[in-house]
Write a protein that holds these residues in place. Structure first.
Motif, PDB file in Angstrom:
ATOM      1  N   CYS A  14      29.279  63.631  38.888  1.00  0.00           N
ATOM      2  CA  CYS A  14      29.903  64.423  40.091  1.00  0.00           C
ATOM      3  C   CYS A  14      31.219  63.689  40.656  1.00  0.00           C
ATOM      4  O   CYS A  14      31.256  62.730  40.837  1.00  0.00           O
ATOM      5  CB  CYS A  14      28.956  64.395  41.204  1.00  0.00           C
ATOM      6  SG  CYS A  14      29.175  65.135  42.673  1.00  0.00           S
ATOM      7  N   CYS A  17      30.351  62.533  44.655  1.00  0.00           N
ATOM      8  CA  CYS A  17      29.396  61.587  45.028  1.00  0.00           C
ATOM      9  C   CYS A  17      29.273  60.480  43.843  1.00  0.00           C
ATOM     10  O   CYS A  17      28.626  59.524  44.298  1.00  0.00           O
ATOM     11  CB  CYS A  17      28.533  61.966  45.510  1.00  0.00           C
ATOM     12  SG  CYS A  17      27.213  62.419  44.383  1.00  0.00           S
ATOM     13  N   CYS A  32      25.728  69.520  41.516  1.00  0.00           N
ATOM     14  CA  CYS A  32      25.023  68.070  41.533  1.00  0.00           C
ATOM     15  C   CYS A  32      23.760  68.139  42.428  1.00  0.00           C
ATOM     16  O   CYS A  32      23.850  68.842  43.391  1.00  0.00           O
ATOM     17  CB  CYS A  32      26.292  67.210  42.629  1.00  0.00           C
ATOM     18  SG  CYS A  32      25.457  65.641  42.820  1.00  0.00           S
ATOM     19  N   CYS A  35      24.537  66.285  46.141  1.00  0.00           N
ATOM     20  CA  CYS A  35      25.482  66.653  47.064  1.00  0.00           C
ATOM     21  C   CYS A  35      25.631  67.987  46.841  1.00  0.00           C
ATOM     22  O   CYS A  35      26.668  68.834  47.581  1.00  0.00           O
ATOM     23  CB  CYS A  35      26.709  65.953  47.287  1.00  0.00           C
ATOM     24  SG  CYS A  35      27.816  66.154  45.896  1.00  0.00           S
TER      25      CYS A  35
HETATM   26 ZN   LIG Z   1      27.479  64.919  44.009  1.00  0.00          ZN
END
Ligand SMILES: [Zn+2]
Length: 208
Positions: A14, A17, A32, A35
């Motif tokens: 990702c 994050c 993701c 997030c």
């Molecule tokens: Zn993420």
């Protein structure tokens, strides 16, 4: 020689994050799990976006150098200077260090960055396997220099202060300064759009 990659193992990182996710089945738009940012193996449309910014920067590089960046007015008359005429003026009036700083920061560095990005984009687009390590290092230099490009704006500000102090002159930025600022910003966007992992992708395929 080439170590295992996340993409090769069916994994995605990702960008928001850093969470590692498994590549979902085809047809699903990957997001993701933590997030909810959308996941992609490489920056989407990296090369076309970088080309768009780079071409715009190259076009504006011309007015940035041809149009006046500075218009000075004093009781002795008005004068407008391009970057180059400013450098020549400083050089002939004995301010060699300042002339050199402005020449390097305003003409050499932006020009070299445009050339370096062109080399990176052409080679990545053609899936070249030529000198990947050198190209990766070149990209890092371009990215690093981008953060310091605004140094030039400070040089201009100091120069303005000097001129005003010395000659009681009025000084304002000419249209060339706007074009110059746009070149700096567009070049930063082009470098940011380029995904340096594209340098290594053709090698992965060749080495299996
Ligand atoms: Zn993420």
């Amino acid at each position: 020689m080439i170590a295992a990659t996340a993409a090769g193992a069916g994994l995605l990182v990702c960008h928001a994050c850093g969470l590692l996710s498994r590549l979902p089945a085809a047809g699903h738009h990957p997001a993701c799990a933590r997030c909810e940012a959308s996941l992609h193996e490489r920056k989407p449309d990296s090369i076309s976006r970088a080309w768009a910014f780079l071409i715009a920067a190259c076009v504006l590089y011309i007015p940035a150098n041809v149009l006046p960046v500075m218009e000075t007015g004093s009781m002795f008359g008005a004068q407008s200077d391009t970057i180059m005429s400013g450098v020549v003026y400083l050089w002939t009036s004995g301010s060699w260090p300042l002339a050199a700083i402005i020449f390097i920061a305003s003409i050499m560095v932006p020009g070299s960055k445009l050339m370096a990005l062109t080399v990176l984009l052409v080679s990545a687009q053609r899936r070249s396997t030529w000198k990947p390590l050198e190209r990766a290092k070149l990209y890092r230099v371009v990215e690093f220099v981008g953060r310091w490009s605004m140094v030039d704006i400070y040089v201009a500000a100091i120069l303005t202060a000097l001129v005003q102090f010395k000659a009681l002159a009025t000084i304002k930025a000419g249209p060339g300064a706007i074009a110059f600022g746009a070149v700096v910003v567009l070049t930063m966007f082009a470098a940011e759009s380029f995904d340096p992992r594209l340098i290594w992708d053709p090698l992965k395929r060749t080495h299996g």
